[in-house]
Design an enzyme around this catalytic site. Structure first.
Site: not given
Ligand code: IPM
Ligand code: MN
Length: 345
Positions: A129, A209, A237, A233, A178
């Site tokens: 990032y 993975d 999710d 990240d 990884k």
């Molecule tokens: C998160 C979001 C952010 C990230 C985006 C909005 C940049 O997806 O907080 O997980 O990737 O960190």
């Molecule tokens: Mn995210």
């Protein structure tokens, strides 16, 4: 009486609605548990861009300075990475504990969910990032690049946070790495060195993975999962959907001083915004993490327990509706019910 000062950055979209909901609950909790909280609101994201020409203006940064915490809503783009970097919020904690009352909302079978209690510790201010990036034109035409660069010290410091968390939980730490393709980022070796100071924590390196696959196949095996910025990240999710809706999860991002940014992990949800129907659970979970960080443990426990009770009685925001016997509530109704239950019990 204890007094806390927080900066509130609602941002955009449903961020505005869920942050207001969470603040109402915070004020009620404060009253009940004998502390006070004062609130300074600031702009971030699109509204900040419109007013100050900057997604994360200096005014907003100043407002956050010296506070006991920052409560954040959501932004579509711009502002968030700058905020994280500005205060060096390197340790992002994302707990995933699917409520037993929502097991049937999860894409996983209920028997896979019993006892699932994960904590993602994601490095938040470095890696791909923030590495060198750009676009250029080479012999084969235009190209772009982002660099995944980590100082060993950055891996070590977030490893210590993860190990500490594991020590206070079920003492198991999985490292997402990884190294078969990216051997210059030796997460396993670096974390294992730090782990020598935590002899009661077992450390298990796992290729990212494989780890993604295992989160879906057998999430019960995990306790704390440590990952770099990008892998964290994606994995978080994936972990979030186990709960039935990404709208339920909160997070804390801490720096070395214990100063923190608290945000739901869902985004701005433009399709829900402005309708008053967003799920406030993610923002409430973020307030809960803030309370724990302050040491207001009883208040935090009360919040968790009351919310479980509310779910047990069948109340659901739209994102979690599934059965005809579900009792559909909007954001405000969810808050009112929660407060009513907290006052009564
Ligand atoms: C998160 C979001 C952010 C990230 C985006 C909005 C940049 O997806 O907080 O997980 O990737 O960190
Ligand atoms: Mn995210």
């Amino acid at each position: 009486m204890k007094h806390y000062q927080i900066a509130v950055l609602p941002g955009e979209g449903v961020g505005l609605e869920v942050v207001e909901a969470a603040l109402t609950i915070l004020q009620q909790i404060a009253q009940q548990f004998g502390f006070t909280a004062s609130i300074d609101r600031g702009l971030i994201g699109e509204p900040a861009k419109q007013k100050y020409g900057d997604y994360f203006p200096e005014e907003t940064a100043q407002l956050c300075e010296g506070k006991d915490g920052i409560l954040f809503g959501a932004v579509t783009q711009g502002g968030l990475l700058e905020l994280r970097k500005r205060f060096d919020f390197f340790a992002n904690l994302r707990p995933v504990r699917p409520s037993v009352y929502l097991h049937d909302r999860s894409p996983l079978k209920p028997e896979k969910l019993n006892g699932v209690n994960l904590l993602f510790v994601r490095e938040l201010v470095s890696g791909i990032y923030f590495g060198a990036s750009g676009r250029g034109i080479g012999e084969r035409g235009p190209h772009g690049y982002h660099t995944m660069l980590y100082y060993d010290a950055e891996i070590r410091r977030v490893a210590r946070v993860a190990l500490q968390q594991a020590q206070n939980r079920r003492r198991h730490l999985t490292i997402a790495h990884k190294e078969n393709a990216l051997p210059q980022l030796p997460w396993t070796r670096l974390v294992q060195t730090e782990a020598e100071a935590f002899p009661d924590v077992t450390v298990e390196p796992m290729l990212v993975d494989t780890l993604a696959m295992q989160i879906v196949m057998n999430p019960q095996q995990f306790d704390v999962i440590l990952a770099g910025n990008l892998f964290g990240d994606i994995l978080s999710d994936l972990g979030a959907v186990l709960t039935g809706s990404i709208g339920t999860l909160g997070s804390a991002s801490l720096n070395a001083d214990g100063f923190g940014l608290y945000e739901p992990i869902h985004g701005t949800a433009p399709d829900l915004a402005g309708k008053g129907i967003a799920n406030p659970m993610g923002a409430i979970a973020s307030v809960e993490l803030m309370l724990r960080q302050w040491g207001e443990i009883e208040a935090a426990n009360c919040l968790t327990q009351t919310q479980e009770k509310l779910l047990s009685q069948g109340y659901r925001t739209a994102d979690l509706m599934m059965r005809s016997e579900d009792r559909l509530v909007n954001t405000q109704e969810f808050v009112d019910l929660l407060i009513e239950m907290m006052v009564r019990d």
